[in-house]
Motif scaffolding. Structure first.
Motif, PDB file in Angstrom:
ATOM      1  N   TYR A 290       0.831  -1.200   0.000  1.00 20.25           N
ATOM      2  CA  TYR A 290       0.000   0.000   0.000  1.00 20.25           C
ATOM      3  C   TYR A 290       0.867   1.252   0.000  1.00 20.25           C
ATOM      4  O   TYR A 290       0.539   2.242  -0.639  1.00 20.25           O
ATOM      5  CB  TYR A 290      -0.950   0.017   1.198  1.00 20.25           C
ATOM      6  CG  TYR A 290      -2.078  -0.978   1.105  1.00 20.25           C
ATOM      7  CD1 TYR A 290      -2.816  -1.105  -0.064  1.00 20.25           C
ATOM      8  CD2 TYR A 290      -2.412  -1.807   2.173  1.00 20.25           C
ATOM      9  CE1 TYR A 290      -3.855  -2.018  -0.157  1.00 20.25           C
ATOM     10  CE2 TYR A 290      -3.450  -2.720   2.079  1.00 20.25           C
ATOM     11  CZ  TYR A 290      -4.165  -2.818   0.909  1.00 20.25           C
ATOM     12  OH  TYR A 290      -5.189  -3.720   0.818  1.00 20.25           O
TER      13      TYR A 290
ATOM     14  N   SER B 100       3.841   1.712  -1.377  1.00 24.41           N
ATOM     15  CA  SER B 100       4.368   1.992  -2.721  1.00 24.41           C
ATOM     16  C   SER B 100       3.263   2.546  -3.622  1.00 24.41           C
ATOM     17  O   SER B 100       3.510   3.433  -4.436  1.00 24.41           O
ATOM     18  CB  SER B 100       5.002   0.745  -3.337  1.00 24.41           C
ATOM     19  OG  SER B 100       4.029  -0.235  -3.593  1.00 24.41           O
ATOM     20  N   GLN B 101       2.064   2.036  -3.460  1.00 19.41           N
ATOM     21  CA  GLN B 101       0.926   2.545  -4.232  1.00 19.41           C
ATOM     22  C   GLN B 101       0.628   3.999  -3.847  1.00 19.41           C
ATOM     23  O   GLN B 101       0.375   4.844  -4.709  1.00 19.41           O
ATOM     24  CB  GLN B 101      -0.304   1.685  -3.961  1.00 19.41           C
ATOM     25  CG  GLN B 101      -1.009   1.229  -5.186  1.00 19.41           C
ATOM     26  CD  GLN B 101      -2.213   0.345  -4.854  1.00 19.41           C
ATOM     27  OE1 GLN B 101      -2.509   0.037  -3.706  1.00 19.41           O
ATOM     28  NE2 GLN B 101      -2.908  -0.054  -5.876  1.00 19.41           N
TER      29      GLN B 101
ATOM     30  N   GLN C 184       3.258   6.250  -5.415  1.00 26.24           N
ATOM     31  CA  GLN C 184       3.009   6.406  -6.851  1.00 26.24           C
ATOM     32  C   GLN C 184       1.859   7.396  -7.092  1.00 26.24           C
ATOM     33  O   GLN C 184       1.959   8.280  -7.938  1.00 26.24           O
ATOM     34  CB  GLN C 184       2.671   5.054  -7.475  1.00 26.24           C
ATOM     35  CG  GLN C 184       2.407   5.119  -8.961  1.00 26.24           C
ATOM     36  CD  GLN C 184       1.971   3.774  -9.523  1.00 26.24           C
ATOM     37  OE1 GLN C 184       1.694   2.836  -8.788  1.00 26.24           O
ATOM     38  NE2 GLN C 184       1.906   3.688 -10.827  1.00 26.24           N
ATOM     39  N   LEU C 185       0.795   7.267  -6.328  1.00 24.72           N
ATOM     40  CA  LEU C 185      -0.342   8.174  -6.476  1.00 24.72           C
ATOM     41  C   LEU C 185       0.031   9.605  -6.079  1.00 24.72           C
ATOM     42  O   LEU C 185      -0.416  10.563  -6.712  1.00 24.72           O
ATOM     43  CB  LEU C 185      -1.528   7.682  -5.647  1.00 24.72           C
ATOM     44  CG  LEU C 185      -2.194   6.403  -6.171  1.00 24.72           C
ATOM     45  CD1 LEU C 185      -3.202   5.880  -5.148  1.00 24.72           C
ATOM     46  CD2 LEU C 185      -2.850   6.635  -7.503  1.00 24.72           C
TER      47      LEU C 185
END
Length: 146
Positions: A68, A70-71, A74-75
């Motif tokens: 989560y 890393s996500q 990225q977002l």
């Protein structure tokens, strides 16, 4: 009449209990050393839980937290890019071409082709005019002379 009221009340009560148990079945708890493991049966997400002051406190497992994280990073990067673009657009620094129109670079390239075409075409026209205007050459016969 009284039997009918009891039957309706029982039916409503059974639907309420069934609805509540369906949402309660979403998570499964399993006792482990020093706490519990909670699994979300719909998503498969697992949390580590412990009892504090009579309440169950749960945290995501480390590997899921990393995924989560890393996500999220990225977002956040995408959001920063979009915010910078909006700021630039609001300040008028970035030209936004209308949909279906060529970019400035494509337009200039096309104009260069057209300019070369017309210069070459005009050169050919001038050559024909010069050949036609040479004295004694290509003069049509005068129809009045016989």
């Amino acid at each position: 009449m009284r039997c009918l009221a009891i039957a309706v009340a029982a039916a409503c009560l059974s639907q309420t209990v069934t609805g509540a148990s369906a949402s309660e079945d979403r998570y499964r708890l399993e006792k482990k050393d020093g706490g519990y493991v909670r699994m979300d049966t719909q998503t498969g997400a697992m949390s580590l839980c412990e009892e504090r002051s009579g309440q169950l406190v749960c945290k995501l497992a480390a590997d899921e937290r990393d995924a989560y994280q890393s996500q999220i990073e990225q977002l956040q990067g995408s959001l920063k890019t979009l915010e910078d673009r909006v700021t630039a657009l609001e300040k008028g620094r970035v030209a936004v071409p209308a949909p279906g129109l060529p970019s400035e670079e494509e337009f200039e390239k096309g104009m260069g082709y057209m300019e070369r075409f017309f210069r070459r075409f005009m050169g050919i026209v001038k050559d024909f005019e010069q050949e036609e205007n040479k004295p004694g050459q290509n003069q049509p016969a005068d129809p009045n002379k016989t």
